[in-house]
Design a protein around this motif. Structure first.
Motif, short mmCIF file in Angstrom:
data_model
loop_
_atom_site.label_atom_id
_atom_site.label_comp_id
_atom_site.label_asym_id
_atom_site.label_seq_id
_atom_site.Cartn_x
_atom_site.Cartn_y
_atom_site.Cartn_z
N VAL A 35 0.83 -1.20 0.00
CA VAL A 35 0.00 0.00 0.00
C VAL A 35 0.87 1.25 0.00
CG1 VAL A 35 -1.67 1.33 1.35
CG2 VAL A 35 -1.94 -1.16 1.13
N GLY A 36 1.89 1.27 0.85
CA GLY A 36 2.75 2.44 0.95
C GLY A 36 3.55 2.72 -0.31
N LEU A 37 3.86 1.66 -1.07
CA LEU A 37 4.66 1.81 -2.29
C LEU A 37 3.80 1.90 -3.55
CD1 LEU A 37 7.41 -0.80 -1.36
CD2 LEU A 37 7.71 1.69 -1.45
N GLY A 38 2.50 1.78 -3.38
CA GLY A 38 1.60 1.87 -4.53
C GLY A 38 1.64 0.66 -5.43
N LEU A 39 1.90 -0.53 -4.86
CA LEU A 39 1.97 -1.75 -5.65
C LEU A 39 0.63 -2.48 -5.65
CD1 LEU A 39 5.41 -3.24 -4.50
CD2 LEU A 39 4.88 -2.27 -6.74
N ALA A 40 0.30 -3.08 -6.78
CA ALA A 40 -0.89 -3.91 -6.85
C ALA A 40 -0.65 -5.21 -6.09
CB ALA A 40 -1.22 -4.21 -8.31
N ARG A 41 -1.73 -5.84 -5.62
CA ARG A 41 -1.59 -7.06 -4.83
C ARG A 41 -0.82 -8.15 -5.58
NH1 ARG A 41 -4.13 -9.40 -0.40
NH2 ARG A 41 -5.36 -7.52 -0.13
N GLU A 42 -1.07 -8.26 -6.89
CA GLU A 42 -0.41 -9.32 -7.64
C GLU A 42 1.09 -9.06 -7.83
OE1 GLU A 42 -2.63 -6.61 -10.60
OE2 GLU A 42 -2.98 -7.55 -8.64
N SER A 43 1.57 -7.86 -7.51
CA SER A 43 2.99 -7.54 -7.65
C SER A 43 3.76 -7.64 -6.34
CB SER A 43 3.14 -6.11 -8.20
OG SER A 43 2.53 -5.98 -9.47
N LEU A 44 3.08 -7.95 -5.26
CA LEU A 44 3.74 -7.99 -3.96
C LEU A 44 4.83 -9.06 -3.89
CD1 LEU A 44 0.77 -7.47 -1.46
CD2 LEU A 44 2.38 -5.78 -2.34
N GLY A 45 4.67 -10.11 -4.68
CA GLY A 45 5.65 -11.18 -4.67
C GLY A 45 7.06 -10.72 -5.01
N TRP A 46 7.16 -9.63 -5.78
CA TRP A 46 8.47 -9.12 -6.15
C TRP A 46 9.25 -8.63 -4.94
CZ3 TRP A 46 10.73 -10.14 -10.54
CH2 TRP A 46 9.94 -10.42 -11.66
N LEU A 47 8.54 -8.11 -3.94
CA LEU A 47 9.21 -7.63 -2.73
C LEU A 47 9.86 -8.80 -1.97
CD1 LEU A 47 6.59 -5.05 -1.39
CD2 LEU A 47 8.72 -4.57 -2.63
N VAL A 48 9.20 -9.95 -1.96
CA VAL A 48 9.75 -11.13 -1.30
C VAL A 48 10.86 -11.74 -2.15
CG1 VAL A 48 9.24 -13.43 -0.41
CG2 VAL A 48 7.56 -11.59 -0.14
N ALA A 49 10.63 -11.82 -3.46
CA ALA A 49 11.58 -12.48 -4.35
C ALA A 49 12.90 -11.72 -4.48
CB ALA A 49 10.96 -12.68 -5.72
N ALA A 50 12.85 -10.39 -4.41
CA ALA A 50 14.05 -9.58 -4.65
C ALA A 50 15.19 -9.94 -3.70
CB ALA A 50 13.71 -8.09 -4.53
N GLY A 51 14.89 -10.05 -2.41
CA GLY A 51 15.91 -10.39 -1.45
C GLY A 51 16.46 -11.78 -1.66
N GLN A 52 15.57 -12.74 -2.01
CA GLN A 52 16.01 -14.11 -2.24
C GLN A 52 16.90 -14.22 -3.47
OE1 GLN A 52 15.66 -16.56 -0.25
NE2 GLN A 52 14.01 -15.98 1.15
N VAL A 53 16.55 -13.48 -4.53
CA VAL A 53 17.35 -13.50 -5.75
C VAL A 53 18.74 -12.90 -5.48
CG1 VAL A 53 17.58 -12.54 -8.07
CG2 VAL A 53 15.39 -13.48 -7.32
N GLY A 54 18.77 -11.77 -4.78
CA GLY A 54 20.04 -11.17 -4.43
C GLY A 54 20.87 -12.09 -3.56
N TYR A 55 20.22 -12.77 -2.63
CA TYR A 55 20.91 -13.68 -1.72
C TYR A 55 21.55 -14.85 -2.48
CZ TYR A 55 21.57 -16.37 2.60
OH TYR A 55 22.10 -17.06 3.66
#
Length: 409
Positions: A35-55
């Motif tokens: 909500v704070g970043l203006g993301l649609a619900r279907e795009s929230l997975g990117w927030l979780v995936a980004a850290g895992q991909v970087g890791y």
């Protein structure tokens, strides 16, 4: 090699706890962050995936540097760069910037594995398992504890507050590491390119690594099934818990995980293989309790404690065996090993939501139990192979479980 003091173990455990927290802090506050970043619900997975991909990228590209450079210096630099990533997330104006910050934080959060390799390298052989167990307990403290912290801060301050706090803690820890830890000089003279090549050979040819890597893959697929999916039934009828209440289950998990810190001492006494088998039996049985959440939460609470105890016991035992077998290449071995951890965690996260969406929590628990049972079968097959190889070499001596090719007679 020398003695690692209690205060040094505490500092190293704290490094692991804070660094790994930057990857998992987003999960309890995911909807608020969207909500704070203006993301649609279907795009929230990117927030979780980004850290895992970087890791994952850091495991392959950065952790092997520990076999080439001074690990204390690497720990300091990686902590500072992790702080940069967390700070970017804390002030991100939109989703794209937040995803970038999470990827940067995840990339350098592999300081956890550099820290484990450091403590393995500077520990005396008879203390290695104990020290690894104490330090890696910080990983579980971070993974589970940050759920509580993020949930509380998300409800009372802002979802951004946890990342601001983590950024500050990383900077403070970098300063403490510089003064509290001794440098560990490189003696192998190995070049970075050669270390990367050795990781490839390890995955292809090393019997001990292949066995432990596969066990770890299924172990953390089971672990990920629980902690990626538990919020779904607890947030629904009949419980309808909020993020703070759900986060408190991390405290329950901590009790079990910290109880397994003694697994390192058991591994030092030559019982790493036996610990693994017993813990995997407990892990599989724990799912029978975790599945029962309809009328009361007590079976779930007990099951979570047992499950986290079992996972940590196997995790410590595996790292003890691998670092003992490859003392001169501890960083690259741990990096490759943790890549199996990362892939298993991702599989568990994906399949638990799929199973829950289609058939409910009981089905998700059957999936988690199937993963743990797969790890147990692999361990059993490995034991049969070890005994066969040992018998063909020499039927008289008793074999120990610390060898480059999984047996030493």
């Amino acid at each position: 090699m020398g003695t690692v003091t209690r205060s040094q173990r505490f500092v190293l455990a704290l490094v692991c706890a804070v660094a790994v927290s930057v990857i998992y802090a987003i999960q309890p506050v995911l909807e608020a962050a969207g909500v704070g970043l203006g993301l649609a619900r279907e795009s929230l997975g990117w927030l979780v995936a980004a850290g895992q991909v970087g890791y994952f990228a850091g495991l392959v590209l950065l952790v092997p540097l520990g076999d080439v450079l001074n690990r204390r210096r690497l720990i300091i630099v990686h902590l500072l760069l992790t702080a940069v990533g967390a700070a970017i997330v804390a002030v991100a104006p939109n989703g794209a910037v937040a995803v970038t910050g999470l990827a940067v934080a995840g990339l350098f959060a592999v300081v956890v594995q550099v820290t484990v390799a450091y403590v393995a390298a500077v520990s005396a052989p008879d203390e290695r398992g104990r020290n690894i167990g104490a330090v890696t307990s910080g990983v579980v403290v971070g993974i589970l504890g940050v759920r509580v912290l993020a949930g509380v801060l998300g409800d009372t301050v802002s979802w951004r507050a946890v990342y601001a706090l983590l950024a500050v803690l990383c900077v403070v820890l970098a300063r403490i590491v510089r003064t509290a830890l001794d440098p560990d000089p490189r003696t192998s003279g190995t070049k970075y390119v050669h270390v990367l090549a050795s990781m490839g050979r390890l995955v292809r040819t090393d019997r001990l690594f292949l066995s432990r890597g596969l066990i770890t893959f299924f172990l953390f697929a089971s672990f990920g099934t629980l902690w990626s999916g538990l919020a779904l039934p607890l947030g629904s009828d009949p419980w309808n818990f909020g993020t703070t209440q759900i986060g408190l289950f991390g405290v329950v998990g901590l009790a079990g995980a910290l109880g397994a810190a003694r697994a390192g001492r058991w591994a030092d006494s030559g019982r790493a293989q036996a610990i693994t088998g017993s813990a995997l039996v407990l892990l599989t049985a724990a799912w029978l309790l975790v599945a029962r959440i309809e009328a009361t939460l007590w079976p779930l609470i007990i099951g979570v404690i047992v499950l986290d105890f079992a996972v940590q016991a196997v995790h410590v035992s595996s790292q003890h065996l691998l670092t003992a077998a490859h003392p001169d290449h501890a960083s690259s071995v741990i990096g490759a090993y943790m890549a199996c951890y990362s892939l298993g965690s991702a599989l568990g996260a994906i399949t638990t939501t799929w199973a829950y969406s289609n058939w409910g929590w009981t089905a998700a628990c059957w999936v988690g139990a199937a993963y743990s049972l797969s790890a147990l079968v692999l361990w059993g097959l490995g034991q049969i192979t070890r005994r066969g190889v040992a018998s063909s070499r020499n039927p008289q001596p008793k074999c120990r479980d610390v060898a480059p090719i999984s047996v030493e007679c």
